[in-house]
Design an enzyme around this catalytic site. Structure first.
Site, PDB file in Angstrom:
ATOM      1  CD  GLU A   1      -3.054  -1.397   1.977  1.00  0.00           C
ATOM      2  OE1 GLU A   1      -2.799  -0.561   3.323  1.00  0.00           O
ATOM      3  OE2 GLU A   1      -4.175  -1.846   1.802  1.00  0.00           O
TER       4      GLU A   1
ATOM      5  CG  ASP B   1      -7.805  -5.440   4.108  1.00  0.00           C
ATOM      6  OD1 ASP B   1      -7.386  -5.524   5.435  1.00  0.00           O
ATOM      7  OD2 ASP B   1      -7.681  -4.213   3.526  1.00  0.00           O
TER       8      ASP B   1
ATOM      9  CD  GLU C   1     -10.377  -1.575   7.303  1.00  0.00           C
ATOM     10  OE1 GLU C   1      -9.553  -1.994   7.776  1.00  0.00           O
ATOM     11  OE2 GLU C   1      -9.922  -0.992   6.310  1.00  0.00           O
TER      12      GLU C   1
HETATM   13  O1  GCW Z   1      -7.461  -2.750   5.336  1.00  0.00           O
HETATM   14  C1  GCW Z   1      -6.526  -1.895   5.072  1.00  0.00           C
HETATM   15  C2  GCW Z   1      -6.785  -0.695   5.901  1.00  0.00           C
HETATM   16  C3  GCW Z   1      -5.527   0.310   5.910  1.00  0.00           C
HETATM   17  C4  GCW Z   1      -4.557  -0.547   6.917  1.00  0.00           C
HETATM   18  C5  GCW Z   1      -4.067  -1.727   5.960  1.00  0.00           C
HETATM   19  C6  GCW Z   1      -3.289  -2.829   6.708  1.00  0.00           C
HETATM   20  C7  GCW Z   1      -3.008   0.367   8.275  1.00  0.00           C
HETATM   21  O2  GCW Z   1      -7.919  -0.050   5.099  1.00  0.00           O
HETATM   22  O3  GCW Z   1      -5.910   1.404   6.830  1.00  0.00           O
HETATM   23  O4  GCW Z   1      -3.337   0.129   7.028  1.00  0.00           O
HETATM   24  O5  GCW Z   1      -5.237  -2.618   5.737  1.00  0.00           O
HETATM   25  O6  GCW Z   1      -3.667  -3.592   7.588  1.00  0.00           O
HETATM   26  O7  GCW Z   1      -1.905  -2.548   6.645  1.00  0.00           O
END
Ligand code: GCW
Length: 734
Positions: free
Chosen positions: A331, A410, A438
């Site tokens: 990311e 995720d 989340e």
């Molecule tokens: O799901 C995603 C989240 C991010 C997070 C990432 C991760 C901290 O939306 O906010 O970053 O995973 O787990 O690294």
């Protein structure tokens, strides 16, 4: 040799000092809704109080370590609040010859041996395990709370207090007689690693946190007032959690500045009495972006030296520092790929710096390309963790732990277990679970996640494929290092508690933190047992309250799933924005790879080996057979693994599209049902929490209708197939 008089004086001083400490700790918390969470220690009902008053009213500490003192103070506080009776405290330096009288004895097994060489539990206590045992010491009836470590003693005290708060009989003790002579309970944690991560930014915001601002940081600094941080450590210790990473995995390099480490040391100070090790997330490019080097290449000796010096500096300030968490090549974060190096190169250079101090590196397996070409039907983000880490199995140092999200995408409402759990056999691993909701309603929807986590942890990866009828590699055993005999491993939960009075933004969501800790301690506990404990501790033992709240919590994941994302379809929440509202098209036609591939013909990702992305091929052979075949694939994961027409008939006998309509209507009805269920306990709990939570359920009921209508409309628009029951479609009778 000190005189008898001086020993007495020292002992008297110790007693007074400890009592003062206990008084400071027992001062009532500010009257904040939910701040005490499950540690309310409410006054016991007269019958239970009568029974527990038979406990000795004297406590003897076999050592004067910080954690043991905390254990004593917690015991004094708990018993005083529940029984209205103060404990007399005797501290340390108790010699075998001078010990006399009834007492609750707190100490490690080592110290207990000094007192009595014959007392030992059936299985030797190791690590943080504890033993609650009633026994005669020098002729006096005592209750022993012994630990493999002083942290184990603290956990034993919390277990004892939890039993008493729930007015439950301690194991093997008859509540009617409280026959102390029969108390005998030994517990050993399932794994060494029982950590939480906080995604706190130094400016005080928490990424994916729904419980207010950070309890650690504000405006780029460590907060001056760390009272909440200390209370957090107490909550963590009460459920056996022994480590906490305090900053976001998207780490600000500034966290490693000398002046910042100094400040972070203050947080470690408030954690230490509770046996919680502090750790930090670090940015892999730190040697370059804040360390003054012109590289962060993990194979450059200057970089190795930089990490070594940094680790030494940290341990000078925080001698019990836990280690580092690393998110790299993910990311947009920099990582070893910058220099053509592997995650093993990166993890090991840091691990070697920590090794002399006993620290560990958690290297996250959440490494993937978020610029995937969505036109290519063979591309699949789900494959990334295994593709990146499986080839490196055996290349990581033994103080590296690969931290693997429960599923391959995720934290969606339904995912299969990550194949990487079975893909690492010569490498330590930990499962990463998301306590903060989340993608599961952000604490505004009730979603008790323990049943979901248990499904993943109990999933048998069939790593040996020896006998079809015997489990040989459930995820919980793989991560605990029990299958491939790894030196360490375990459980990590992303918690993200904040400054809100009730910590997580909703009092009911705290069941997820409690549940995480209990599962990390013992993943074989049932969801029913965990929620029963939590409810009694949080709301008391009124049978109607316990029955109602436990039933609501236990059904809540399925309810949420049924009106948001059924059949393992993947991300239907708004992925580009808040990860909360319905936004089923937002995951498509972009590089993030959270695709469901819904079009006018069908829906679902084809991840088969035969015709799809080949993801299923990452599982051991027996698991492949389960998922590859449409006939065997369980309905709840069908769309995760297969692309099917809307008219495809499920094992349930319904078509996919009809299932979507029905589940969304049923789910929204059940969410409305939560309101009436909750109203049924009016007058049985305090008014403040009753009203607060009622408003949340009323809101959730409305949101469930928003979700239902959005998803039904979307599926109808794509499939053109009307609802058999006339609720959706052009002739809809709605
Ligand atoms: O799901 C995603 C989240 C991010 C997070 C990432 C991760 C901290 O939306 O906010 O970053 O995973 O787990 O690294």
């Amino acid at each position: 040799m000190p005189s008898i008089g001086s020993i007495h004086r020292a002992l008297r001083f110790a007693i007074v000092a400890t009592l003062i400490g206990a008084a400071a700790l027992t001062s009532p918390l500010a009257a904040e809704t939910g701040a005490e969470a499950w540690l309310r220690y409410s006054k016991l009902n007269p019958r239970a109080a009568e029974v527990y008053r038979r406990l000795p009213d004297r406590v003897v500490l076999l050592d004067d370590s910080l954690v043991l003192k905390t254990a004593q103070q917690e015991l004094s506080r708990g018993l005083e609040q529940m029984l209205g009776r103060a404990l007399q405290v005797e501290s340390s330096s108790v010699k075998r010859s001078s010990f006399a009288g009834k007492a609750i004895v707190l100490g490690t097994m080592k110290d207990l041996h000094v007192l009595s060489s014959t007392l030992r539990p059936p299985h030797e206590l190791s690590g943080d395990g504890y033993w609650l045992k009633s026994a005669k010491i020098h002729g006096s009836e005592c209750l022993i709370v012994a630990g493999g470590t002083d942290r184990g003693v603290l956990y034993g005290v919390f277990a004892l207090l939890s039993n008493i708060s729930r007015a439950e009989r301690p194991a093997a003790v008859d509540l009617a007689t409280l026959d102390l002579a029969t108390m005998d309970e030994e517990q050993q944690p399932y794994a060494a690693v029982r950590w939480v991560n906080q995604w706190d930014n130094l400016d005080g915001r928490i990424e994916r946190g729904y419980g207010g601002p950070s309890i650690f940081f504000a405006e780029g600094k460590v907060r001056s007032d760390l009272i909440r941080a200390g209370r957090y450590a107490r909550l963590l210790a009460s459920i056996g959690i022994n480590g906490c990473t305090i900053n976001n995995v998207n780490a600000a390099p500034g966290i490693l500045e000398d002046s910042f480490i100094e400040q972070v040391g203050r947080i470690a100070e408030v954690f230490r009495p509770w046996g919680v090790q502090l750790s930090l997330s670090v940015d892999l490019s730190s040697p370059k972006v804040m360390g003054g080097l012109d590289t962060f290449d993990p194979l450059d000796p200057r970089v190795a030296e930089w990490w070594r010096k940094k680790a030494d500096e940290i341990y000078r300030r925080i001698p019990d520092f836990g280690g580092f968490v690393v998110k790299a090549d993910s990311e947009g974060r920099l990582g070893p790929s910058t220099y053509g190096r592997t995650p093993a190169d990166a993890a090991n250079v840091i691990a070697r710096a920590l090794k002399p101090h006993g620290g560990v590196v958690f290297y996250r397996a959440f490494v993937y390309n978020h610029h995937l070409d969505w036109h290519d039907l063979k591309n699949d983000r789900a494959k990334a963790a295994y593709d990146n880490f499986h080839p490196l199995d055996g290349a990581f140092d033994d103080n590296v732990i690969i931290q693997i999200k429960n599923g391959p995408i995720d934290f969606q409402v339904r995912e299969p277990a990550s194949p990487l759990f079975a893909g690492l056999r010569r490498t330590n691993e930990a499962i990463e679970l998301q306590i903060t909701q989340e993608y599961t309603g952000q604490q505004r929807h009730l979603c008790f996640l323990v049943p979901m986590w248990k499904e993943v942890m109990d999933f048998d990866m069939r790593v040996h494929d020896i006998r079809a009828d015997a489990p040989d590699g459930p995820v919980k055993d793989l991560v605990a290092g029990r299958v491939f005999h790894r030196p360490t491993g375990g459980f990590v939960g992303v918690a993200n508690l904040g400054m809100d009075a009730n910590w997580m933004g909703s009092p009911l969501a705290m069941a997820n933190l409690y549940g995480f800790g209990r599962l990390a301690w013992d993943p074989n506990l049932s969801a029913e047992k965990i929620i029963d404990e939590w409810t009694r501790l949080t709301f008391g033992g009124d049978p109607l309250v316990v029955k109602t709240i436990t039933a609501m919590q236990l059904s809540s994941w399925h309810v949420y799933e049924s009106y948001t994302g059924p059949l393992g379809v993947g991300t239907l929440t708004n992925i580009v924005g808040n990860h909360y509202d319905p936004g089923p098209q937002s995951s498509e036609e972009n590089g993030w790879g959270q695709w469901h591939r819904a079009d006018h013909q069908g829906i679902g990702m084809d991840r088969t080996v035969a015709t799809g992305t080949g993801y299923i091929g990452q599982y051991p052979p027996e698991v492949q057979t389960l998922y590859e075949s449409l006939a065997k694939c369980p309905d709840e994961l069908l769309l995760f693994f297969h692309h099917v027409p809307y008219g495809y008939v499920l094992h349930s006998g319904k078509t996919v599209v009809q299932h979507v309509y029905d589940s969304h209507y049923e789910g929204a009805d059940q969410a409305r049902g939560f309101v009436s269920q909750w109203k049924g306990i009016e007058g049985h709990i305090d008014e403040e929490r009753y009203r607060d939570i009622l408003a949340r359920f009323q809101y959730q009921a409305g949101q469930a209708v928003v979700w239902r209508d959005a998803i039904c409309k979307w599926i109808y628009g794509l499939s053109g197939i009307q609802d058999e029951k006339g609720r959706v479609g052009i002739n809809s009778r709605k």
